[in-house]
Design a protein around this motif. Sequence first.
Motif, short mmCIF file in Angstrom:
data_model
loop_
_atom_site.label_atom_id
_atom_site.label_comp_id
_atom_site.label_asym_id
_atom_site.label_seq_id
_atom_site.Cartn_x
_atom_site.Cartn_y
_atom_site.Cartn_z
N VAL A 122 51.93 42.36 42.38
CA VAL A 122 52.76 41.30 42.95
C VAL A 122 52.82 41.46 44.46
O VAL A 122 52.71 42.57 45.00
N VAL A 123 53.02 40.33 45.14
CA VAL A 123 53.15 40.30 46.60
C VAL A 123 54.21 39.27 46.97
O VAL A 123 54.61 38.45 46.15
N SER A 124 54.64 39.31 48.21
CA SER A 124 55.56 38.29 48.69
C SER A 124 54.77 37.03 49.02
O SER A 124 53.58 37.10 49.35
N PRO A 125 55.40 35.86 48.95
CA PRO A 125 54.69 34.63 49.32
C PRO A 125 54.14 34.68 50.74
O PRO A 125 53.05 34.14 51.02
N GLY A 126 54.85 35.31 51.65
CA GLY A 126 54.38 35.40 53.02
C GLY A 126 53.18 36.30 53.20
O GLY A 126 52.38 36.11 54.12
N GLN A 159 55.17 44.18 52.76
CA GLN A 159 54.45 45.38 53.17
C GLN A 159 53.12 45.56 52.45
O GLN A 159 52.27 46.34 52.89
N GLY A 160 52.92 44.88 51.33
CA GLY A 160 51.67 45.03 50.61
C GLY A 160 51.80 44.62 49.16
O GLY A 160 52.62 43.77 48.81
N VAL A 161 50.98 45.26 48.31
CA VAL A 161 50.88 44.92 46.90
C VAL A 161 51.56 46.00 46.07
O VAL A 161 51.27 47.20 46.24
N ALA A 162 52.45 45.60 45.18
CA ALA A 162 53.12 46.55 44.28
C ALA A 162 52.75 46.24 42.84
O ALA A 162 52.43 45.10 42.51
N GLU A 176 62.54 33.28 40.96
CA GLU A 176 63.15 32.77 42.20
C GLU A 176 62.14 32.62 43.33
O GLU A 176 62.50 32.15 44.42
N GLY A 177 60.89 33.00 43.11
CA GLY A 177 59.86 32.83 44.13
C GLY A 177 59.85 33.88 45.22
O GLY A 177 59.17 33.71 46.23
N ARG A 178 60.59 34.97 45.03
CA ARG A 178 60.58 36.03 46.04
C ARG A 178 59.32 36.87 45.96
O ARG A 178 58.90 37.50 46.93
N LEU A 179 58.72 36.89 44.77
CA LEU A 179 57.44 37.56 44.55
C LEU A 179 56.54 36.62 43.77
O LEU A 179 57.02 35.77 43.01
N ILE A 180 55.25 36.77 43.94
CA ILE A 180 54.27 36.03 43.15
C ILE A 180 53.20 37.00 42.65
O ILE A 180 52.97 38.05 43.25
N ARG A 181 52.62 36.64 41.52
CA ARG A 181 51.54 37.47 40.99
C ARG A 181 50.29 37.27 41.82
O ARG A 181 49.93 36.15 42.20
N LEU A 182 49.61 38.35 42.12
CA LEU A 182 48.33 38.29 42.83
C LEU A 182 47.22 38.18 41.80
O LEU A 182 47.09 39.02 40.91
N GLU A 183 46.43 37.12 41.88
CA GLU A 183 45.34 36.92 40.95
C GLU A 183 44.07 36.54 41.70
O GLU A 183 44.11 35.74 42.65
N PRO A 184 42.92 37.09 41.34
CA PRO A 184 41.64 36.70 41.96
C PRO A 184 41.29 35.25 41.60
O PRO A 184 41.72 34.74 40.57
#
Length: 310
Positions: free
Chosen positions: A170-174, A234-237, A250-258
């Motif tokens: 997961v990462v932040s939208p920004g 700060q990065g990917v968790a 709530e949109g504070r984090l989003i899943r990172l997907e290729p």
Amino acid sequence: MIERHLPPFAALRAFEAVGRLGGIRRAAEAMGVSHAIVSRHLSSLEELFGVQLFNRKTGHLTEIGLGYHQRISAAIAEISAASAALAGVRSGGLTIWSSAGFSVQWLARHLSAFGQARNRPIVDLRASDREPNFAAGEADGDVRYQYDWSPSPPHDVRAEELARPAVFPVVSPGFARTIAAPAEVIQLPLIQESSEREWRQWLMAQNFEVGDLGAPIARYGQAHLCLAAARAGQGVALANWMLAAEDLNEGRLIRLEPTSQPFSIASLGAYEFRCLRIRWRDPLLSRFRDWLHRSIGKELTDRRATPQTA
């Protein structure tokens, strides 16, 4: 002939502490008494049975002492557990320990649903990264994430799996950056918990050749702190739905997907409920454990019905 009665309980407690803590001085400090008192308790047991239980030259229990200590420790643990159960019946409550991340992100938000409106049992929830000493009466039950490589529970503790959620980045939208192939995640700053092992195991589940992951910005020690670092950009968790559901909704984090293909589904461990074996069927503990199963199961079913929020 020795009279058929129990030795003084104070002497047994001192003997148990000496064997468990590895010496008279440590036992005295733990019990809040003097070195001489503990030593006298040991001597009284040795005189009563006519055997040497403790070697004062080496500072260790003798072979006979070790055998006796094993049985005395089990007996004291059972007495402690029975007393804790009785106290729980009297108070109508439970002391539950849980890891900080699970406490903050899931359990504290759902706990009010446990019990009925009337005669609701009081749950004393305590967040701790250390598992409780059940034999010492620190907790009635414990809920936390156990990695597949975590050690097994002690023989007197029973564990039951509650959920084995998939783990995903997961990462932040920004912060969000587009990656084409799954392997490109290694090029991003990876937020680590206590070590890089979690990331290494997850990457191996993706069939990546794992080389040098590089030095992390920091190590955060707890899952909810890793999510806080991810929210700060700060990065990917690595996360799972039980930890990150609210942030994802709530949109504070989003899943990172290729963009080319999804990551492989990977699980690194499971949430478990643990308590003393002899208390497994205690009515209130059983009620709490059943509630956990129902609540987690319902949420898992709801999330399967709406996978876009997972």
